[in-house]
Design an enzyme around this catalytic site. Structure first.
Site, mmCIF file in Angstrom:
data_model
loop_
_atom_site.group_PDB
_atom_site.id
_atom_site.type_symbol
_atom_site.label_atom_id
_atom_site.label_comp_id
_atom_site.label_asym_id
_atom_site.label_seq_id
_atom_site.Cartn_x
_atom_site.Cartn_y
_atom_site.Cartn_z
ATOM 1 N N CYS A 113 0.838 -1.194 0.000
ATOM 2 C CA CYS A 113 0.000 0.000 0.000
ATOM 3 C C CYS A 113 0.876 1.248 0.000
ATOM 4 C CB CYS A 113 -0.978 -0.017 1.169
ATOM 5 S SG CYS A 113 -0.465 0.891 2.608
ATOM 6 N N GLU A 114 0.444 2.239 -0.748
ATOM 7 C CA GLU A 114 1.263 3.445 -0.897
ATOM 8 C C GLU A 114 1.102 4.395 0.282
ATOM 9 O OE1 GLU A 114 -0.230 4.865 -4.650
ATOM 10 O OE2 GLU A 114 -1.631 6.260 -3.713
ATOM 11 N N HIS A 115 0.189 4.094 1.186
ATOM 12 C CA HIS A 115 -0.003 4.954 2.355
ATOM 13 C C HIS A 115 0.873 4.545 3.528
ATOM 14 C CE1 HIS A 115 -4.173 5.668 0.453
ATOM 15 N NE2 HIS A 115 -3.302 6.563 0.035
ATOM 16 N N HIS A 116 1.198 3.264 3.617
ATOM 17 C CA HIS A 116 2.014 2.781 4.735
ATOM 18 C C HIS A 116 3.218 1.948 4.311
ATOM 19 C CE1 HIS A 116 -2.141 3.318 6.327
ATOM 20 N NE2 HIS A 116 -1.495 3.863 7.330
ATOM 21 N N GLN A 154 -5.628 -0.245 -3.750
ATOM 22 C CA GLN A 154 -6.258 -1.381 -4.427
ATOM 23 C C GLN A 154 -7.234 -0.952 -5.524
ATOM 24 O OE1 GLN A 154 -7.585 -4.597 -1.852
ATOM 25 N NE2 GLN A 154 -9.209 -5.085 -3.302
ATOM 26 N N HIS A 182 -5.192 -6.133 3.663
ATOM 27 C CA HIS A 182 -4.243 -5.028 3.821
ATOM 28 C C HIS A 182 -3.579 -5.125 5.185
ATOM 29 C CE1 HIS A 182 -5.651 -2.445 0.336
ATOM 30 N NE2 HIS A 182 -6.434 -3.512 0.311
ATOM 31 N N CYS A 184 -1.790 -3.036 6.585
ATOM 32 C CA CYS A 184 -1.881 -1.787 7.356
ATOM 33 C C CYS A 184 -3.188 -1.750 8.145
ATOM 34 C CB CYS A 184 -1.745 -0.565 6.459
ATOM 35 S SG CYS A 184 -2.942 -0.467 5.137
HETATM 36 ZN ZN LIG Z 1 -2.053 1.322 4.082
#
Ligand SMILES: [Zn+2]
Length: 223
Positions: A113-116, A154, A182, A184
């Site tokens: 995931c590009e956020h975490h 996703q 996920h 995260c």
């Molecule tokens: Zn994430």
């Protein structure tokens, strides 16, 4: 190493930009020398580890920055660079497959995931109704893998796979379903270890909400 097709990759990249689905990235930067990239990432990762208070002289930790930098560039994020786009052998549709779809299910999805920057672990089901050409089956896996090997969300991953298959097969009718866990969500934040995220991207006939075709696809995808 699997066969790649940089020229096809560039066409797909242009198409992805045109339809507004490209991952936000600075492509000149992506195209920079890999050795330099590994060196710079390793330096930054070293600083992160030092700041966390880890003893970077320990023989278990000393090579980690370089290892992470190589993993980022060569393995888990290789799909940022369209030079690594898979060779997609297409054959003429002489088999008369035109009323029905070609479907492949339970394709392994390993992304981040590009956020975490932690793992998305899932599976994809893809289908398309062939027109003039049929794509080699393992090529569907390769396209899924290529777009998985980037920092992702996703929803975008699902759309990118769908659009790439549409472009390469020249089919109007494509569907992609991804079911992803996920990490995260599992290992931090809400810490829900059981939930998964389902995303669906459709084009053409698969987009008709109450159609038999769409229902059939979703039955296979959930099966
Ligand atoms: Zn994430």
């Amino acid at each position: 190493m699997e066969k790649t097709d940089a020229a096809l990759g560039e066409q797909v990249r242009q198409h992805m930009i045109k339809v507004g689905l490209e991952t936000p990235m600075v492509y000149d930067r992506v195209k920079q020398n890999n050795d330099k990239k590994i060196k710079v990432i390793a330096e930054h990762f070293q600083a992160i580890m030092e700041e966390l208070g880890l003893d970077m002289t320990d023989d278990s930790l000393i090579d980690t920055p370089n290892r992470v930098a190589k993993m980022y560039t060569r393995e888990i994020f290789f799909g940022l660079d369209y030079d690594n786009f898979p060779k997609c052998t297409r054959i003429q549709n002489k088999m008369g497959v035109n009323n029905s779809f070609v479907l492949e299910r339970n394709i392994n999805v390993q992304s981040n995931c590009e956020h975490h920057f932690v793992v998305i672990d899932g599976k994809a089901t893809v289908a398309y109704i062939p027109k003039k050409t049929i794509l080699g089956l393992s090529k569907l896996n390769r396209i899924v893998q290529f777009y998985s090997k980037r920092p992702q969300v996703q929803e975008r991953l699902t759309e990118q796979i769908c659009e790439a298959i549409k472009f390469i097969t020249e089919s109007d009718d494509v569907a992609v379903y991804v079911d992803g866990a996920h990490y995260c969500v599992k290992s931090r934040g809400i810490q829900d270890v059981t939930s998964t995220t389902m995303t669906l991207a459709t084009r053409g006939l698969f987009s008709e909400v109450n159609s038999e075709l769409r229902r059939e696809f979703l039955n296979f995808a959930h099966g």
